[in-house]
Scaffold this motif. Sequence first.
Motif, PDB file in Angstrom:
ATOM      1  N   PHE A 150       0.859  -1.190   0.000  1.00 21.50           N
ATOM      2  CA  PHE A 150       0.000   0.000   0.000  1.00 21.50           C
ATOM      3  C   PHE A 150       0.891   1.233   0.000  1.00 21.50           C
ATOM      4  CE2 PHE A 150      -2.665  -3.267   1.870  1.00 21.50           C
ATOM      5  CZ  PHE A 150      -3.930  -3.027   1.354  1.00 21.50           C
ATOM      6  N   HIS A 181      -1.211  -0.900  -4.284  1.00 23.99           N
ATOM      7  CA  HIS A 181      -2.222   0.163  -4.202  1.00 23.99           C
ATOM      8  C   HIS A 181      -1.441   1.456  -4.425  1.00 23.99           C
ATOM      9  CE1 HIS A 181      -5.567   2.433  -1.876  1.00 23.99           C
ATOM     10  NE2 HIS A 181      -4.704   3.340  -2.324  1.00 23.99           N
ATOM     11  N   HIS A 237      -6.860  -1.640  -8.540  1.00 27.52           N
ATOM     12  CA  HIS A 237      -7.869  -0.581  -8.719  1.00 27.52           C
ATOM     13  C   HIS A 237      -7.356   0.644  -9.504  1.00 27.52           C
ATOM     14  CE1 HIS A 237      -6.043   0.913  -5.023  1.00 27.52           C
ATOM     15  NE2 HIS A 237      -6.790   0.206  -4.207  1.00 27.52           N
TER      16      HIS A 237
HETATM   17 ZN    ZN Z   1      -6.360  -0.312  -2.232  1.00 26.95          ZN
END
Ligand code: ZN
Length: 485
Positions: A150, A181, A237
């Motif tokens: 992340f 991410h 994403h």
């Molecule tokens: Zn995420």
Amino acid sequence: MSSTVIKNGTIVTADLTYAADIRVEAGRIAEIGPNLSGDSVLDATGCFVMPGGIDPHTHLEMPFMGTYAAENFESGTRAALSGGTTMVVDYALPAPGQSLLDALKMWDNKAARATCDYSFHMAITWWSEQVFDEMRSIVQDKGINTFKHFMAYKGSLMVDDDEMFHSFQRCAELGALPFVHAENGDIVAQMQQKLMADGNTGPEAHAYSRPAAVEGEATNRAIVIADMAGCPVYIVHTSCEQAHEAIRRARQAGMRVYGEPLIQHLTLDESEYLNPDWDHAARRVMSPPFRNKQHQDSLWAGLASGSLQVVATDHCAFTTEQKRFGLDDFTKIPNGTGGLEDRMPMLWTTGVTTGRITMNEFVAVTSTNIAKILNIYPRKGAILAGADADLVVWDPKRSKTISARTQQSIIDYNVFEGKTVTGLPRFTLSRGVVVVEEETMKTREGHGEFVARPPMPAVAKALSTWKELTAPRRVERSGIPATGV
Ligand code: ZN
Ligand code: URP
Ligand code: ZN
């Protein structure tokens, strides 16, 4: 041994469309061909028979932002199956300082309730010699070949460039694939403080604090770090043109970079945050936030052209009550939305029936591509003799209007509420067991099995463009120059 035959359907895979029956025995596809017979028959007249969907991005019961995602492994996987998804890959998240192996045990326990097959990505949330060592057991003994990083969520899950570079190099050694991410967590944290100080406390400020540029910068940085480490990278994403552009450019330069848009980003836009109903807007707070139509068009183009490979959900579902933790402060609204149940019907309706993607591309981006990326193809993601019989008999004429009142998910709302989808499962099979028949759920808690994923030899051999161009070379010199005057 009893057998089931799926008859009169049209098989659709990532590369072929053809009429044939499928005979299933002992959880696997035994035979594909014309006029097959078996002990029981599933009528697929008028239907497309496709590999069951694989959602590689879920957070069931995720501990996050002072609470736990309310969707659990039983309800989440039941919701998945009802929409034609037969496997999920969830994220095991060690708390900073926690052993990776201990965290994995916790996720193993939670996932025992799963109604469909599952696997895990292991998150790297801190760095030490222990983490370095345990990464080998995770890959070689535990069957997990992906590690998540992340770049956002400063103060909780975020890792810095130094930690990522260490971890990515370890991934390259082990034949593992780093997932990222990608949002610049430092900038987000400052933007959040500034917005709050200026009195922007509502859910719309969540979107203002995470502009597309912040995602584009981090995506590019993750790609450069992966290139320097000599490994591919998977960006989760991907929501905007800036991130897509970085992925496209890297792929064009020969780097192995994957991008994963979510069904939410493809179909819902930033105007959702301007809804006067606080609950409506807060229920849609997720990171990255929903974007505008231009970004959506970029993602659709990426799926059609192949620069983006996978459609996932990032299913991380909190109740309205949980979302209200952030009534006075948008930074406290638990980040996450649902989508497991609706990913396939929504993508079919907005993608295939509109002509944006073909049926074969639909199979590729919902199942086959990720099965290949995760090194579980053709056991999963394929219609071939010997493959697991994870299948969906897809009726392109079945229709429904999405509503929280009728969904399998235990959440009290649905971000796609009111959308009408055309194209739904007539049957869903998980390892040969009929688990869904139209509206009737036949799932069994605990039916799901862990899917081990072997290391990827190709990853270890991935070439870094940096090493190719500037491999260090020592220059032999005859003497040391004299110093002084
Ligand atoms: Zn995420
Ligand atoms: O807002 C999101 N996406 N919540 C889940 C955690 C993550 O960042 O994937
Ligand atoms: Zn996520």
